[in-house]
Motif scaffolding. Structure first.
Motif, PDB file in Angstrom:
ATOM      1  N   GLY A   1      -2.987  -1.483   3.580  1.00 50.61           N
ATOM      2  CA  GLY A   1      -4.380  -1.085   3.737  1.00 50.61           C
ATOM      3  C   GLY A   1      -5.290  -2.285   3.666  1.00 50.61           C
ATOM      4  O   GLY A   1      -6.500  -2.167   3.467  1.00 50.61           O
ATOM      5  N   VAL A   2      -4.679  -3.489   3.811  1.00 54.15           N
ATOM      6  CA  VAL A   2      -5.420  -4.748   3.731  1.00 54.15           C
ATOM      7  C   VAL A   2      -5.132  -5.546   5.002  1.00 54.15           C
ATOM      8  O   VAL A   2      -4.209  -5.233   5.760  1.00 54.15           O
ATOM      9  N   PRO A   3      -5.891  -6.607   5.255  1.00 53.66           N
ATOM     10  CA  PRO A   3      -5.645  -7.415   6.457  1.00 53.66           C
ATOM     11  C   PRO A   3      -4.244  -8.031   6.468  1.00 53.66           C
ATOM     12  O   PRO A   3      -3.678  -8.357   5.428  1.00 53.66           O
ATOM     13  N   PHE A   4      -3.745  -8.215   7.685  1.00 55.17           N
ATOM     14  CA  PHE A   4      -2.423  -8.800   7.896  1.00 55.17           C
ATOM     15  C   PHE A   4      -2.548  -9.912   8.923  1.00 55.17           C
ATOM     16  O   PHE A   4      -3.121  -9.718   9.997  1.00 55.17           O
ATOM     17  N   TYR A   5      -2.013 -11.089   8.566  1.00 54.99           N
ATOM     18  CA  TYR A   5      -2.072 -12.258   9.453  1.00 54.99           C
ATOM     19  C   TYR A   5      -0.665 -12.814   9.595  1.00 54.99           C
ATOM     20  O   TYR A   5      -0.039 -13.192   8.607  1.00 54.99           O
ATOM     21  N   ALA A   6      -0.158 -12.837  10.825  1.00 52.56           N
ATOM     22  CA  ALA A   6       1.182 -13.361  11.085  1.00 52.56           C
ATOM     23  C   ALA A   6       1.098 -14.371  12.222  1.00 52.56           C
ATOM     24  O   ALA A   6       0.654 -14.039  13.325  1.00 52.56           O
ATOM     25  N   ALA A   7       1.518 -15.593  11.948  1.00 55.55           N
ATOM     26  CA  ALA A   7       1.436 -16.659  12.932  1.00 55.55           C
ATOM     27  C   ALA A   7       2.804 -16.981  13.513  1.00 55.55           C
ATOM     28  O   ALA A   7       3.838 -16.694  12.914  1.00 55.55           O
ATOM     29  N   LEU A   8       2.781 -17.576  14.715  1.00 54.23           N
ATOM     30  CA  LEU A   8       3.950 -18.240  15.292  1.00 54.23           C
ATOM     31  C   LEU A   8       5.132 -17.317  15.546  1.00 54.23           C
ATOM     32  O   LEU A   8       6.281 -17.636  15.251  1.00 54.23           O
TER      33      LEU A   8
END
Length: 262
Positions: free
Chosen positions: A125-132
């Motif tokens: 229920g929170v932001p998700f950041y996935a790189a590369l």
């Protein structure tokens, strides 16, 4: 699924250069004024190295991985305010997400399954950041007539089970974007390609070894020859390896309506 500290160190400059800077800044802002970032598959702390300069003082990190040796490197670099959790990423229900204001990952989504992504989306229920996340694109200069066949074979190999179910491989970022959007998240994708020149010949050589080995496992007969040829010309070669970064922001709940008694 497992990576050596040496490989992670070798690829780190390419990773840091490739990340989309705008999306990284947006992810840091999304973590809020008192961040607690839970970094899944943290390794030696690639996400910490990228985001920590963008975060407010006092930001806390919880590094989650199954490799204590890699986690110890991450914790030593991050110093005070860092916590390590040795955990099996396959056990989604046991992932230590409590209190997180942002959940992150680097070079992970292409290794996980559709079911794993669905389970993560259901928990967040929170932001998700996935790189590369690798997206299936490779482009080499100079060309080799075998490049397209090697890329196709490698991409097939990437959809095998890497320890977290049948991997999404090159479709990972797009699949994750659709899954988060279906759950009401606002999703942004950004290009983050590796651009490797002769100055990164050592990385090119290791990369070509891995690509050739994976392609050979699919039955492609001349994969090893391609790998040897690419190693020999790495000091003169350039390549682009496609990746995508994703930021998913949860839906904002409607404001509460005050009930005024008359």
């Amino acid at each position: 699924m497992g990576f050596s500290a040496e490989w992670l160190a070798l690829r780190d400059p390419a990773d840091q250069a490739a990340r989309d800077a705008v999306l990284a800044r947006r992810a840091a802002r999304a973590a809020g004024p008192a961040p607690l970032i839970v970094d899944l598959g943290a390794g030696t702390g690639a996400t910490w190295r990228a985001l920590s300069p963008l975060l407010p003082p006092g930001a806390r990190w919880r590094f989650v991985d199954n490799d204590p040796a890699l986690l110890s490197i991450a914790a030593a670099a991050a110093g005070e305010g860092a916590e390590i959790v040795i955990a099996d990423l396959a056990d989604l229900e046991a992932l230590p997400l409590a209190g997180a204001t942002l959940v992150t990952a680097s070079a992970l989504l292409d290794l996980v399954s559709a079911d794993w992504v669905a389970g993560l989306v259901a928990r967040l229920g929170v932001p998700f950041y996935a790189a590369l996340s690798y997206d299936g694109r490779m482009d080499w200069t100079p060309k080799d007539p075998r490049d397209a066949a090697i890329t196709a074979a490698f991409n097939r190999h990437q959809t095998g089970d890497k320890g977290l179910g049948p991997a999404l491989g090159p479709d990972a970022a797009d699949h994750a974007a659709r899954a988060f959007e279906a759950a009401g998240f606002t999703v942004t994708l950004a290009d983050s390609p590796w651009l490797l020149g002769p100055e990164m010949a050592a990385l090119q050589r290791d990369l070509c070894d891995g690509i050739a080995a994976a392609a050979a496992e699919t039955g492609l007969g001349d994969a090893a020859d391609w790998g040897r040829a690419r190693r020999e010309t790495a000091a003169l070669s350039r390549c682009m390896i496609g990746h995508l970064d994703i930021l998913a922001l949860p839906p904002v709940p409607p404001p509460e309506i005050a009930h005024v008694q008359h």
